[in-house]
Design a protein around this motif. Structure first.
Motif, PDB file in Angstrom:
ATOM      1  N   UNK A  65       0.838  -1.199   0.000  1.00 20.23           N
ATOM      2  CA  UNK A  65       0.000   0.000   0.000  1.00 20.23           C
ATOM      3  C   UNK A  65       0.874   1.250   0.000  1.00 20.23           C
ATOM      4  N   UNK A  66       1.926   1.234   0.812  1.00 13.40           N
ATOM      5  CA  UNK A  66       2.824   2.382   0.873  1.00 13.40           C
ATOM      6  C   UNK A  66       3.498   2.672  -0.457  1.00 13.40           C
ATOM      7  N   UNK A  67       3.788   1.632  -1.223  1.00 15.34           N
ATOM      8  CA  UNK A  67       4.413   1.826  -2.534  1.00 15.34           C
ATOM      9  C   UNK A  67       3.410   2.331  -3.569  1.00 15.34           C
ATOM     10  N   UNK A  68       2.156   1.965  -3.411  1.00 15.10           N
ATOM     11  CA  UNK A  68       1.135   2.315  -4.396  1.00 15.10           C
ATOM     12  C   UNK A  68       0.530   3.696  -4.153  1.00 15.10           C
ATOM     13  N   UNK A  69       0.529   4.134  -2.901  1.00 10.45           N
ATOM     14  CA  UNK A  69      -0.151   5.379  -2.552  1.00 10.45           C
ATOM     15  C   UNK A  69       0.352   6.604  -3.322  1.00 10.45           C
ATOM     16  N   UNK A  70       1.679   6.846  -3.430  1.00 15.35           N
ATOM     17  CA  UNK A  70       2.112   8.088  -4.087  1.00 15.35           C
ATOM     18  C   UNK A  70       1.578   8.274  -5.501  1.00 15.35           C
ATOM     19  N   UNK A  71       1.680   7.225  -6.331  1.00 18.30           N
ATOM     20  CA  UNK A  71       1.205   7.362  -7.710  1.00 18.30           C
ATOM     21  C   UNK A  71      -0.318   7.499  -7.762  1.00 18.30           C
ATOM     22  N   UNK A  72      -1.012   6.759  -6.912  1.00 19.10           N
ATOM     23  CA  UNK A  72      -2.473   6.883  -6.865  1.00 19.10           C
ATOM     24  C   UNK A  72      -2.886   8.262  -6.365  1.00 19.10           C
ATOM     25  N   UNK A  73      -2.156   8.778  -5.372  1.00 17.39           N
ATOM     26  CA  UNK A  73      -2.503  10.086  -4.823  1.00 17.39           C
ATOM     27  C   UNK A  73      -2.291  11.183  -5.846  1.00 17.39           C
ATOM     28  N   UNK A  74      -1.244  11.054  -6.648  1.00 15.86           N
ATOM     29  CA  UNK A  74      -1.039  12.065  -7.687  1.00 15.86           C
ATOM     30  C   UNK A  74      -2.242  12.119  -8.629  1.00 15.86           C
ATOM     31  N   UNK A  75      -2.733  10.947  -9.018  1.00 21.30           N
ATOM     32  CA  UNK A  75      -3.892  10.900  -9.910  1.00 21.30           C
ATOM     33  C   UNK A  75      -5.107  11.559  -9.257  1.00 21.30           C
ATOM     34  N   UNK A  76      -5.299  11.290  -7.965  1.00 22.91           N
ATOM     35  CA  UNK A  76      -6.433  11.886  -7.267  1.00 22.91           C
ATOM     36  C   UNK A  76      -6.238  13.384  -7.043  1.00 22.91           C
ATOM     37  N   UNK A  77      -4.996  13.820  -6.843  1.00 22.91           N
ATOM     38  CA  UNK A  77      -4.726  15.245  -6.680  1.00 22.91           C
ATOM     39  C   UNK A  77      -5.054  16.000  -7.957  1.00 22.91           C
ATOM     40  N   UNK A  78      -4.678  15.428  -9.099  1.00 21.94           N
ATOM     41  CA  UNK A  78      -5.025  16.043 -10.381  1.00 21.94           C
ATOM     42  C   UNK A  78      -6.538  16.062 -10.562  1.00 21.94           C
ATOM     43  N   UNK A  79      -7.201  14.973 -10.174  1.00 20.58           N
ATOM     44  CA  UNK A  79      -8.662  14.922 -10.270  1.00 20.58           C
ATOM     45  C   UNK A  79      -9.300  15.995  -9.388  1.00 20.58           C
ATOM     46  N   UNK A  80      -8.748  16.206  -8.188  1.00 19.32           N
ATOM     47  CA  UNK A  80      -9.281  17.240  -7.295  1.00 19.32           C
ATOM     48  C   UNK A  80      -9.043  18.626  -7.867  1.00 19.32           C
ATOM     49  N   UNK A  81      -7.870  18.825  -8.499  1.00 21.57           N
ATOM     50  CA  UNK A  81      -7.580  20.115  -9.128  1.00 21.57           C
ATOM     51  C   UNK A  81      -8.581  20.388 -10.254  1.00 21.57           C
ATOM     52  N   UNK A  82      -8.906  19.365 -11.039  1.00 25.15           N
ATOM     53  CA  UNK A  82      -9.900  19.529 -12.105  1.00 25.15           C
ATOM     54  C   UNK A  82     -11.277  19.831 -11.513  1.00 25.15           C
ATOM     55  N   UNK A  83     -11.608  19.152 -10.421  1.00 23.57           N
ATOM     56  CA  UNK A  83     -12.891  19.389  -9.750  1.00 23.57           C
ATOM     57  C   UNK A  83     -12.986  20.838  -9.275  1.00 23.57           C
ATOM     58  N   UNK A  84     -11.905  21.348  -8.668  1.00 22.66           N
ATOM     59  CA  UNK A  84     -11.885  22.719  -8.183  1.00 22.66           C
ATOM     60  C   UNK A  84     -11.916  23.702  -9.341  1.00 22.66           C
ATOM     61  N   UNK A  85     -11.185  23.373 -10.419  1.00 20.64           N
ATOM     62  CA  UNK A  85     -11.179  24.258 -11.595  1.00 20.64           C
ATOM     63  C   UNK A  85     -12.580  24.360 -12.196  1.00 20.64           C
ATOM     64  N   UNK A  86     -13.295  23.234 -12.241  1.00 22.64           N
ATOM     65  CA  UNK A  86     -14.664  23.286 -12.748  1.00 22.64           C
ATOM     66  C   UNK A  86     -15.550  24.130 -11.833  1.00 22.64           C
ATOM     67  N   UNK A  87     -15.331  24.004 -10.507  1.00 23.79           N
ATOM     68  CA  UNK A  87     -16.117  24.804  -9.557  1.00 23.79           C
ATOM     69  C   UNK A  87     -15.847  26.296  -9.760  1.00 23.79           C
ATOM     70  N   UNK A  88     -14.581  26.648 -10.004  1.00 22.56           N
ATOM     71  CA  UNK A  88     -14.236  28.047 -10.258  1.00 22.56           C
ATOM     72  C   UNK A  88     -14.892  28.519 -11.549  1.00 22.56           C
TER      73      UNK A  88
END
Length: 226
Positions: A65-88
């Motif tokens: 899990x520790x090895x997988x989290x960073x790459x998965x989190x990056x994908x989710x961070x980009x998804x959150x940035x897109x979500x916020x950009x759409x909200x803006x």
């Protein structure tokens, strides 16, 4: 519950607890990991391994899990940035609406506050324009354009603070417009503008806060396009 199901359920639960991002994107990502692990474990079991050993082999192949989290989190961070950009992007028209309403009602105010709506209008128009432009760039950089050029690593943090700034402007606009409405003869127009700003703030603030949180989490750098 079979050993495969038990081990995979624990793995997916630990992964889900470690990740942060939009609910739909997170659920989809975890579902993909779960399906991939299940298919890999089933393949090992079909090859003759016991269920528990097959599950352990699948986990080792995927990584901890520790090895997988960073790459998965990056994908989710980009998804959150897109979500916020759409909200803006959705909030920008409301800011412009507040700008128009404040200008329309400004001449009805008295005393030293007579220029307040006009000054507020200028600031709201600037925030709306800047936020909308950044949101458009973010959606392009993390969408189809990302297939050719990697999105900057600090883009999610920039989007987070842009969303926070826009949300703060909406909160300030709510207070200013509510105060101005009490001094204006055309108070329903300013009151409506204040309600519009308050609703926009309530819609954008949680997304901006979540984006700030995601942007601060460690993630591997985006691979350089070849």
């Amino acid at each position: 519950m079979s050993p495969i199901d038990r081990l995979l359920q624990e793995y997916v639960a630990d992964l889900g607890a470690a990740l942060h991002g939009p609910a739909k994107a997170k659920s989809r990502l975890i579902g993909e990991v779960r399906d991939g692990l299940a298919d890999t474990a089933a393949a090992y079991a079909d090859a003759g391994l016991g269920e528990e050993e097959a599950a352990r082999r699948a986990v080792r192949e995927f990584g901890s899990v520790g090895e997988l989290v960073p790459s998965c989190q990056r994908e989710l961070t980009v998804a959150q940035a897109r979500h916020t950009a759409r909200a803006v992007t959705l909030a920008a028209p409301f800011l412009i609406g507040c700008w128009y309403l404040a200008r329309s009602a400004g001449h009805d105010l008295a005393w030293d506050v007579s220029r307040a709506p006009q000054l507020l209008a200028v600031h709201l128009a600037f925030v709306a324009t800047a936020a909308a432009l950044l949101a458009a760039v973010t959606l392009a950089a993390t969408g189809s354009l990302a297939r050719r050029l990697p999105a900057p690593n600090r883009l999610p943090l920039l989007v987070a603070w842009a969303g926070t700034t826009a949300s703060g402007a909406m909160a300030a606009a709510t207070l200013a417009l509510t105060t101005a409405a009490a001094l204006a003869t055309n108070w329903p127009l300013l009151a409506f503008a204040g309600a519009l700003a308050a609703a926009s703030h309530a819609a954008l603030a949680p997304s901006a806060r979540a984006c700030r949180h995601c942007a601060r989490l460690p993630a591997p750098p985006h691979p350089v396009a070849g």
